[in-house]
Design an enzyme around this catalytic site. Sequence first.
Site, mmCIF file in Angstrom:
data_model
loop_
_atom_site.group_PDB
_atom_site.id
_atom_site.type_symbol
_atom_site.label_atom_id
_atom_site.label_comp_id
_atom_site.label_asym_id
_atom_site.label_seq_id
_atom_site.Cartn_x
_atom_site.Cartn_y
_atom_site.Cartn_z
ATOM 1 N N ASP A 157 -8.935 -24.117 -4.812
ATOM 2 C CA ASP A 157 -8.333 -23.097 -5.128
ATOM 3 C C ASP A 157 -7.189 -22.755 -4.422
ATOM 4 O O ASP A 157 -7.540 -22.160 -3.130
ATOM 5 C CB ASP A 157 -9.192 -21.848 -5.567
ATOM 6 C CG ASP A 157 -8.402 -20.960 -6.216
ATOM 7 O OD1 ASP A 157 -7.160 -20.805 -6.584
ATOM 8 O OD2 ASP A 157 -9.167 -19.784 -6.653
ATOM 9 N N LYS A 205 1.590 -15.064 -5.837
ATOM 10 C CA LYS A 205 1.787 -14.401 -4.516
ATOM 11 C C LYS A 205 3.226 -15.040 -3.533
ATOM 12 O O LYS A 205 3.958 -14.096 -3.483
ATOM 13 C CB LYS A 205 0.742 -14.488 -3.729
ATOM 14 C CG LYS A 205 -0.641 -14.583 -4.284
ATOM 15 C CD LYS A 205 -1.088 -13.093 -4.881
ATOM 16 C CE LYS A 205 -2.164 -13.292 -5.603
ATOM 17 N NZ LYS A 205 -3.096 -12.386 -5.750
ATOM 18 N N TRP A 259 -13.715 -14.792 -4.884
ATOM 19 C CA TRP A 259 -12.742 -14.178 -5.647
ATOM 20 C C TRP A 259 -13.697 -13.722 -6.828
ATOM 21 O O TRP A 259 -14.370 -14.614 -7.546
ATOM 22 C CB TRP A 259 -11.259 -14.810 -6.135
ATOM 23 C CG TRP A 259 -10.672 -14.276 -7.210
ATOM 24 C CD1 TRP A 259 -10.238 -13.081 -7.182
ATOM 25 C CD2 TRP A 259 -9.926 -14.730 -8.182
ATOM 26 N NE1 TRP A 259 -9.256 -12.920 -8.204
ATOM 27 C CE2 TRP A 259 -9.434 -13.950 -9.070
ATOM 28 C CE3 TRP A 259 -10.164 -16.254 -8.767
ATOM 29 C CZ2 TRP A 259 -8.483 -14.323 -10.083
ATOM 30 C CZ3 TRP A 259 -9.575 -16.487 -10.010
ATOM 31 C CH2 TRP A 259 -8.844 -15.561 -10.570
HETATM 32 N N1 PGU Z 1 -7.622 -17.654 -6.972
HETATM 33 C C1 PGU Z 1 -7.792 -16.651 -6.053
HETATM 34 C C2 PGU Z 1 -8.333 -17.043 -4.874
HETATM 35 C C3 PGU Z 1 -7.112 -15.574 -6.192
HETATM 36 O O1 PGU Z 1 -7.235 -14.453 -5.118
HETATM 37 C C4 PGU Z 1 -6.139 -15.280 -7.357
HETATM 38 C C5 PGU Z 1 -5.848 -13.802 -7.736
HETATM 39 C C6 PGU Z 1 -6.229 -16.372 -8.266
HETATM 40 C C7 PGU Z 1 -6.807 -17.340 -7.937
HETATM 41 C C8 PGU Z 1 -5.514 -16.130 -9.702
HETATM 42 O O2 PGU Z 1 -4.202 -15.688 -9.341
HETATM 43 P P1 PGU Z 1 -3.280 -15.901 -10.675
HETATM 44 O O3 PGU Z 1 -2.589 -14.631 -10.802
HETATM 45 O O4 PGU Z 1 -3.887 -16.225 -11.851
HETATM 46 O O5 PGU Z 1 -2.374 -16.829 -10.385
HETATM 47 N N2 PGU Z 1 -6.213 -12.581 -7.160
HETATM 48 C C9 PGU Z 1 -5.286 -11.580 -6.955
HETATM 49 C C10 PGU Z 1 -4.945 -10.866 -8.336
HETATM 50 C C11 PGU Z 1 -5.758 -10.012 -9.068
HETATM 51 C C12 PGU Z 1 -6.875 -11.081 -10.189
HETATM 52 O O6 PGU Z 1 -7.986 -10.655 -9.680
HETATM 53 O O7 PGU Z 1 -6.404 -11.763 -11.054
HETATM 54 C C13 PGU Z 1 -6.727 -10.422 -6.358
HETATM 55 O O8 PGU Z 1 -6.331 -9.306 -6.285
HETATM 56 O O9 PGU Z 1 -7.775 -10.979 -5.909
#
Ligand code: PGU
Length: 454
Positions: free
Chosen positions: A262, A298, A181
């Site tokens: 995570d 999510k 990510w």
């Molecule tokens: N960890 C992973 C693996 C994730 O995909 C995301 C969110 C998070 C943590 C953090 O999410 P929180 O909203 O802080 O609970 N990833 C999404 C959302 C957009 C972003 O980059 O924050 C994504 O599109 O990859």
Amino acid sequence: MASSMLSLGSTSLLPREINKDKLKLGPSGSNPFLRTKSLSRVTMSVSVKPSRFEGITMAPPDPILGVSEAFKADTNELKLNLGVGAYRTEELQPYVLNVVKKAENLMLERGDNKEYLPIEGLAAFNKATAELLFGAGHPVIKEQKVATIQGLSGTGSLRLAAALIERYFPGAKVLISAPTWGNHKNIFNDAKVPWSEYRYYDPKTIGLDFEGMIQDIKEAPEGSFILLHGCAHNPTGIDPTPEQWVKIADVIQEKNHIPFFDVAYQGFASGSLDEDAASVRLFAERGMEFFVAQSYSKNLGLYAERIGAINVVCSSADAATRVKSQLKRIARPMYSNPPVHGARIVANVVGDATMFGEWKAEMEMMAGRIKTVRQRLYDSLVSKDKSGKDWSFILKQIGMFSFTGLNKAQQSDNMTNKWHVYMTKDGRISLAGLSMAKCEYLADAIIDSYHNVS
Ligand code: PGU
């Protein structure tokens, strides 16, 4: 009195000729900050003070959230936002879960107040979140070996853990999957925690490079932190099998590493909260000490409520108490204490058998819709692409995303510039932002970008 002071200060009282909107800059004088403006009737000098922020350069747009900004600016009606991982309905609208509305109504009925929470967050939330992760009857919970504090969603919880690592494990390295990510590296950079990558994705097989992963974890200095995606790996959608998880746990234990999960998609990958927590529970069963960051963005659709938690599983209740006290100490100067709204929603939903059941049903529905569009996209690609390319990797991936292999900048540019499909540059698309009705269009865009752009 007040109104006359206001009108004195307003530009409408200035002579028309020097109304600041009508000023045209003339050629600069020798002093770069002193410019002379010649107007028909008035000549004036304006000294422009150098900004103290001259040294601050423009930051690049965020690779994920910046995509949504670009999408908003596009006026084409065919546009499709597959950049950010956020669930949309078949009509491509944001979705607020019914069970969330119910929990919010309950808060109003009860007249819940808005007093500060303790630094560690809402007690009922912290209890519920750890139980969802490990299972209510799990020994680590019963023996109070888990230090749990509420965090600002997944990101904030990861950041707290990173700060704890920086403070108490100086020099220790965090190993992160290649790729991962987009924000993981930022988080550890900001916390001044060194990191390196372990092999994860094999572009040749479009699958997991399991041997590479194991070798890299083995070769990391003893006592490293190994960042693992609990389920639905972002961005690849490729998870280890249960047998592979056992081997990963073996090598981590052998090397005395510290696992750091995570978990941003519990219940969202398979539709089952328990199934998606299997990897974490495997490590808990072994009596290992480890970290787990959680997010409710999510699975409960609480993106903007910023609700999540950091859990540190310790080998004794005493250690957990001390770790928790230090997590609080890190949180206090950063944001003092966390917001209550999302925490109450989670606690209400999990604390009521009927609502808990409704949540699971809605989660299954969301996970199910993503699986259906995944299948439809695959079917569209197979029926339209006459090249014989094998698209089955799309069906093997799980969770919100598909890693399309369109990883060249020109390919994602073509998707966006020609087809108005917004995605991240690494070739990731969020299937949660796709509808059945748009699958054929997307398949055309992918086939064009894949075969005609290199
Ligand atoms: N960890 C992973 C693996 C994730 O995909 C995301 C969110 C998070 C943590 C953090 O999410 P929180 O909203 O802080 O609970 N990833 C999404 C959302 C957009 C972003 O980059 O924050 C994504 O599109 O990859």
